[in-house]
Design a protein around this motif. Structure first.
Motif, PDB file in Angstrom:
ATOM      1  N   GLN A   1       0.845  -1.193   0.000  1.00  0.00           N
ATOM      2  CA  GLN A   1       0.000   0.000   0.000  1.00  0.00           C
ATOM      3  C   GLN A   1       0.879   1.241   0.000  1.00  0.00           C
ATOM      4  N   SER A   2       0.739   2.027  -1.051  1.00  0.00           N
ATOM      5  CA  SER A   2       1.474   3.284  -1.138  1.00  0.00           C
ATOM      6  C   SER A   2       0.520   4.379  -1.561  1.00  0.00           C
ATOM      7  N   LEU A   3       0.945   5.607  -1.353  1.00  0.00           N
ATOM      8  CA  LEU A   3       0.072   6.745  -1.644  1.00  0.00           C
ATOM      9  C   LEU A   3      -0.264   6.823  -3.130  1.00  0.00           C
ATOM     10  N   ASP A   4       0.718   6.533  -3.982  1.00  0.00           N
ATOM     11  CA  ASP A   4       0.467   6.696  -5.416  1.00  0.00           C
ATOM     12  C   ASP A   4      -0.149   5.462  -6.061  1.00  0.00           C
ATOM     13  N   GLN A   5       0.105   4.285  -5.518  1.00  0.00           N
ATOM     14  CA  GLN A   5      -0.400   3.059  -6.151  1.00  0.00           C
ATOM     15  C   GLN A   5      -1.609   2.461  -5.449  1.00  0.00           C
ATOM     16  N   GLY A   6      -1.914   2.925  -4.254  1.00  0.00           N
ATOM     17  CA  GLY A   6      -3.034   2.338  -3.532  1.00  0.00           C
ATOM     18  C   GLY A   6      -2.684   0.962  -2.998  1.00  0.00           C
ATOM     19  N   LEU A   7      -3.707   0.131  -2.854  1.00  0.00           N
ATOM     20  CA  LEU A   7      -3.524  -1.214  -2.302  1.00  0.00           C
ATOM     21  C   LEU A   7      -3.325  -2.180  -3.463  1.00  0.00           C
ATOM     22  N   GLN A   8      -2.132  -2.734  -3.546  1.00  0.00           N
ATOM     23  CA  GLN A   8      -1.819  -3.609  -4.676  1.00  0.00           C
ATOM     24  C   GLN A   8      -1.505  -5.017  -4.197  1.00  0.00           C
ATOM     25  N   PHE A   9      -2.127  -5.966  -4.843  1.00  0.00           N
ATOM     26  CA  PHE A   9      -1.871  -7.366  -4.553  1.00  0.00           C
ATOM     27  C   PHE A   9      -0.517  -7.754  -5.117  1.00  0.00           C
ATOM     28  N   LEU A  10       0.290  -8.418  -4.317  1.00  0.00           N
ATOM     29  CA  LEU A  10       1.606  -8.842  -4.767  1.00  0.00           C
ATOM     30  C   LEU A  10       1.626 -10.324  -5.115  1.00  0.00           C
ATOM     31  N   ILE A  11       1.302 -11.162  -4.132  1.00  0.00           N
ATOM     32  CA  ILE A  11       1.446 -12.596  -4.350  1.00  0.00           C
ATOM     33  C   ILE A  11       0.625 -13.361  -3.320  1.00  0.00           C
ATOM     34  N   GLN A  12       0.232 -14.573  -3.689  1.00  0.00           N
ATOM     35  CA  GLN A  12      -0.523 -15.440  -2.801  1.00  0.00           C
ATOM     36  C   GLN A  12       0.113 -16.813  -2.724  1.00  0.00           C
TER      37      GLN A  12
ATOM     38  N   GLN B   1       6.241 -19.579   1.474  1.00  0.00           N
ATOM     39  CA  GLN B   1       5.455 -20.012   2.619  1.00  0.00           C
ATOM     40  C   GLN B   1       6.054 -21.316   3.112  1.00  0.00           C
ATOM     41  N   PHE B   2       6.296 -21.371   4.382  1.00  0.00           N
ATOM     42  CA  PHE B   2       7.005 -22.502   4.986  1.00  0.00           C
ATOM     43  C   PHE B   2       6.029 -23.575   5.458  1.00  0.00           C
ATOM     44  N   PRO B   3       6.561 -24.756   5.785  1.00  0.00           N
ATOM     45  CA  PRO B   3       5.675 -25.842   6.234  1.00  0.00           C
ATOM     46  C   PRO B   3       4.795 -25.486   7.425  1.00  0.00           C
ATOM     47  N   ASP B   4       5.274 -24.591   8.283  1.00  0.00           N
ATOM     48  CA  ASP B   4       4.409 -24.200   9.411  1.00  0.00           C
ATOM     49  C   ASP B   4       3.427 -23.101   9.010  1.00  0.00           C
ATOM     50  N   LEU B   5       3.400 -22.778   7.750  1.00  0.00           N
ATOM     51  CA  LEU B   5       2.472 -21.853   7.087  1.00  0.00           C
ATOM     52  C   LEU B   5       2.811 -20.379   7.269  1.00  0.00           C
ATOM     53  N   HIS B   6       3.858 -20.053   8.008  1.00  0.00           N
ATOM     54  CA  HIS B   6       4.221 -18.651   8.037  1.00  0.00           C
ATOM     55  C   HIS B   6       4.856 -18.292   6.702  1.00  0.00           C
ATOM     56  N   SER B   7       4.857 -17.026   6.402  1.00  0.00           N
ATOM     57  CA  SER B   7       5.354 -16.591   5.101  1.00  0.00           C
ATOM     58  C   SER B   7       6.356 -15.461   5.276  1.00  0.00           C
ATOM     59  N   GLU B   8       7.256 -15.367   4.338  1.00  0.00           N
ATOM     60  CA  GLU B   8       8.225 -14.281   4.320  1.00  0.00           C
ATOM     61  C   GLU B   8       8.229 -13.617   2.948  1.00  0.00           C
ATOM     62  N   LEU B   9       8.330 -12.308   2.974  1.00  0.00           N
ATOM     63  CA  LEU B   9       8.435 -11.523   1.750  1.00  0.00           C
ATOM     64  C   LEU B   9       9.830 -10.903   1.740  1.00  0.00           C
ATOM     65  N   ASN B  10      10.597 -11.225   0.727  1.00  0.00           N
ATOM     66  CA  ASN B  10      11.957 -10.726   0.608  1.00  0.00           C
ATOM     67  C   ASN B  10      12.010  -9.620  -0.439  1.00  0.00           C
ATOM     68  N   LEU B  11      12.554  -8.498  -0.039  1.00  0.00           N
ATOM     69  CA  LEU B  11      12.676  -7.346  -0.938  1.00  0.00           C
ATOM     70  C   LEU B  11      14.163  -7.032  -1.074  1.00  0.00           C
ATOM     71  N   SER B  12      14.668  -7.028  -2.288  1.00  0.00           N
ATOM     72  CA  SER B  12      16.097  -6.806  -2.477  1.00  0.00           C
ATOM     73  C   SER B  12      16.354  -5.616  -3.389  1.00  0.00           C
ATOM     74  N   SER B  13      17.608  -5.189  -3.399  1.00  0.00           N
ATOM     75  CA  SER B  13      18.027  -4.027  -4.206  1.00  0.00           C
ATOM     76  C   SER B  13      17.028  -2.890  -4.047  1.00  0.00           C
ATOM     77  N   LEU B  14      16.771  -2.571  -2.803  1.00  0.00           N
ATOM     78  CA  LEU B  14      15.700  -1.636  -2.495  1.00  0.00           C
ATOM     79  C   LEU B  14      15.909  -0.263  -3.106  1.00  0.00           C
ATOM     80  N   GLU B  15      14.798   0.314  -3.540  1.00  0.00           N
ATOM     81  CA  GLU B  15      14.792   1.662  -4.109  1.00  0.00           C
ATOM     82  C   GLU B  15      13.886   2.545  -3.259  1.00  0.00           C
ATOM     83  N   LEU B  16      14.056   3.842  -3.436  1.00  0.00           N
ATOM     84  CA  LEU B  16      13.243   4.779  -2.659  1.00  0.00           C
ATOM     85  C   LEU B  16      11.758   4.508  -2.845  1.00  0.00           C
ATOM     86  N   GLY B  17      11.384   4.139  -4.056  1.00  0.00           N
ATOM     87  CA  GLY B  17       9.981   3.910  -4.380  1.00  0.00           C
ATOM     88  C   GLY B  17       9.383   2.674  -3.738  1.00  0.00           C
TER      89      GLY B  17
END
Lengths: 114, 113
Positions: free
Chosen positions: B37-48, B68-84
């Protein structure tokens, strides 16, 4: 393709006045529709949902919405606004594929004036 | 309280860095969704993910990945981060069935400086 349009990015009402937030959808099949609310610095909370059956759906905090197939609308209403209702409201339609993911509208920020 | 937890609540990092956001779904929910969720893009679906497998992809950049791991928790990895990439990242969970009422976590606010 399914989509959701929320008319008005900002709606301002006086405390005690009627709240009306508009949502129109497009769907080739009977939709499942949702309204979520987001208070400042919080996640989204489900207000109400329409699946099948009664077209007038009651939710939490005195909100209700009416599914009107002929108008492809699912507008959210509350008879009397309270200061605590100030938040952003999102309408969503469930996508009809195996993901069942929700497609959200762009949101409407409700401002409540004293 | 939705029952969905996300950590950390806030994250401040620099451009070019990599971060990991974590989500634990409600007990019994098999499906996890990530939104930006960002001011310019609103609420955007990434992945399921559903029960460990990717089920749907949205507007997710190639620099982003999730699992998503066997215990069902999930991690979102963001790399080479940009200001945006500065935004609020939400996780939601659901049973993954036809009704698909999603329950949202409180979000992670990412600030890239």
């Amino acid at each position: 393709a399914q989509s959701v349009t929320q008319l008005g990015s900002h709606v301002s009402v006086s405390e005690g006045a009627l709240v009306l937030l508009r949502c129109n959808y497009s769907s080739s099949v009977p939709p499942y529709l949702f309204w979520y609310v987001q208070y400042p610095n919080q996640g989204l909370q489900l207000l109400l949902k329409y699946t099948t059956g009664a077209t007038l759906v009651k939710g939490i905090n005195g909100f209700e919405a009416e599914f009107k197939k002929s108008e492809t609308s699912f507008h959210l209403t509350k008879p009397s606004a309270h200061m605590s209702d100030a938040a952003e409201y999102f309408c969503a339609v469930r996508r009809v594929d195996s993901s069942y993911k929700l497609i959200f509208g762009s949101g409407t920020r409700l401002l409540v004036r004293p | 309280d939705s029952g969905v937890t996300q950590t950390p609540k806030h994250l401040i990092t620099a451009t070019g860095q990599r971060v990991t956001l974590r989500c634990s779904p409600r007990s019994g929910d098999l499906s996890v969704y990530w939104y930006q969720q960002s001011l310019d893009q609103g609420l955007q679906f990434l992945i399921q993910y559903y029960n460990g497998e990717e089920r749907a992809k949205g507007n997710i950049l190639e620099r982003f990945s999730a699992q998503q791991f066997p215990d069902l928790h999930s991690e979102l990895n963001l790399s080479s981060l940009e200001l945006g990439d500065s935004a609020l990242y939400f996780c939601a969970s659901s049973t993954g069935t036809y009704l698909n009422e999603q329950f949202f976590g409180p979000g992670t606010r990412l600030t890239v400086l």
